[in-house]
Scaffold this motif. Sequence first.
Motif, short mmCIF file in Angstrom:
data_model
loop_
_atom_site.label_atom_id
_atom_site.label_comp_id
_atom_site.label_asym_id
_atom_site.label_seq_id
_atom_site.Cartn_x
_atom_site.Cartn_y
_atom_site.Cartn_z
N GLN A 128 -5.48 -5.00 -1.12
CA GLN A 128 -4.87 -3.77 -1.62
C GLN A 128 -5.75 -3.09 -2.66
O GLN A 128 -5.59 -1.89 -2.92
N ILE A 129 -6.70 -3.83 -3.25
CA ILE A 129 -7.63 -3.23 -4.20
C ILE A 129 -8.62 -2.32 -3.46
O ILE A 129 -9.00 -1.26 -3.96
N LEU A 148 -7.10 -13.69 -0.98
CA LEU A 148 -7.90 -12.73 -0.23
C LEU A 148 -7.03 -11.61 0.35
O LEU A 148 -7.36 -10.42 0.22
N ILE A 149 -5.92 -11.98 0.98
CA ILE A 149 -5.03 -10.98 1.57
C ILE A 149 -4.48 -10.05 0.49
O ILE A 149 -4.44 -8.82 0.66
N MET A 166 -8.30 4.58 3.82
CA MET A 166 -8.25 3.21 4.34
C MET A 166 -6.82 2.68 4.41
O MET A 166 -6.56 1.73 5.13
N VAL A 167 -5.89 3.28 3.66
CA VAL A 167 -4.49 2.89 3.82
C VAL A 167 -4.07 3.15 5.27
O VAL A 167 -3.44 2.30 5.92
N TRP A 168 -4.45 4.31 5.77
CA TRP A 168 -4.01 4.71 7.12
C TRP A 168 -4.86 4.06 8.20
O TRP A 168 -4.33 3.72 9.27
N LEU A 205 0.83 -1.21 0.00
CA LEU A 205 0.00 0.00 0.00
C LEU A 205 0.86 1.25 0.00
O LEU A 205 0.57 2.22 -0.72
N LEU A 206 1.92 1.25 0.81
CA LEU A 206 2.79 2.42 0.87
C LEU A 206 3.52 2.63 -0.45
O LEU A 206 3.71 3.78 -0.89
N LEU A 207 3.93 1.55 -1.09
CA LEU A 207 4.62 1.67 -2.37
C LEU A 207 3.68 2.28 -3.41
O LEU A 207 4.09 3.12 -4.22
#
Length: 299
Positions: A149-150, A144-145, A156-158, A91-93
């Motif tokens: 990221q989608i 699922l995991i 929601m990242v944070w 997510l950060l990338l």
Amino acid sequence: MGNEAALLPQDSFARRLLTGSVKKSYDPVVDLDWDAPLDPEKLFLPPEVISLFGTELWESLTPAQRRELSRQELANVLSVGIWFENLLNRLLLRELMNSDPTSRHSHYTLTEMGDECRHMMMFGKVIDRIEARPYWPNAGGRVLISSLQIFLRGSMVWVGALVGEEIFDAVQRRTLDDPELQPLVARAMRIHVTEEARHIGFARDALARRRGTMSKAELAYTRLCVAVAAPLFVYLLTNQHMYTRAGLDGRAARRIARQNPYAKQMLGAGAANLAAFLDKQGLIGPVGKAIWRRRGLMA
């Protein structure tokens, strides 16, 4: 590093975190004594954070069984930590693709990713050192995991970062300086807690800044995801396979753990600061609060 007064507010905060990272960061390969023997009598987690603590089943276990359960629970917690930090780095990338690569915010994002890579390695080495096996998702679980990221975008990242980091961090803080705990585990947790404090501050700052610009649709979506995060977190921490590997009836032990009022109290204490922060930001709606309370994550 430039004039502090010329920096954007988020860059000013990130600059302080970068300074903290220079002053206190760790390399687990050299900062832990991997060759030190494990104490055959000591637990791998403090009794009060073990999911069955306080139940009749716990009272019926021998010291050897309690030690084995603590070993398996630690392996599970660390495995969940590896999954989470793997996802967080993705997510950060992605966030960096939309960020100014010259900003302090981007530079700290990269610093955090480096921290998380070292943490994943440290967790894997601890699992190996205690002679446990990781709790790895099956093919469907991996899909699922990876698919999360989608859905985890924008705020929601944070939120995802905080749910994974703050509750996990609270559990770890209970392992610090416990004389009855394996020294290797206590040291690993201290390293992680020290560096995660900066990560939590970074995520809180980013989420608080974004809150003021959220649309009604983003706010509603964020509240939904916050509500869903609670049962998912509890589910991961009460993996039935860890009870089976500890020699117990996995299904029965998981049911007891999820109904354990003491375990819910511990989860609630661990999630209290996060719940208060999210509530202050208006990110837990009525449905989310009800779910968090039922799962023991909110008073």
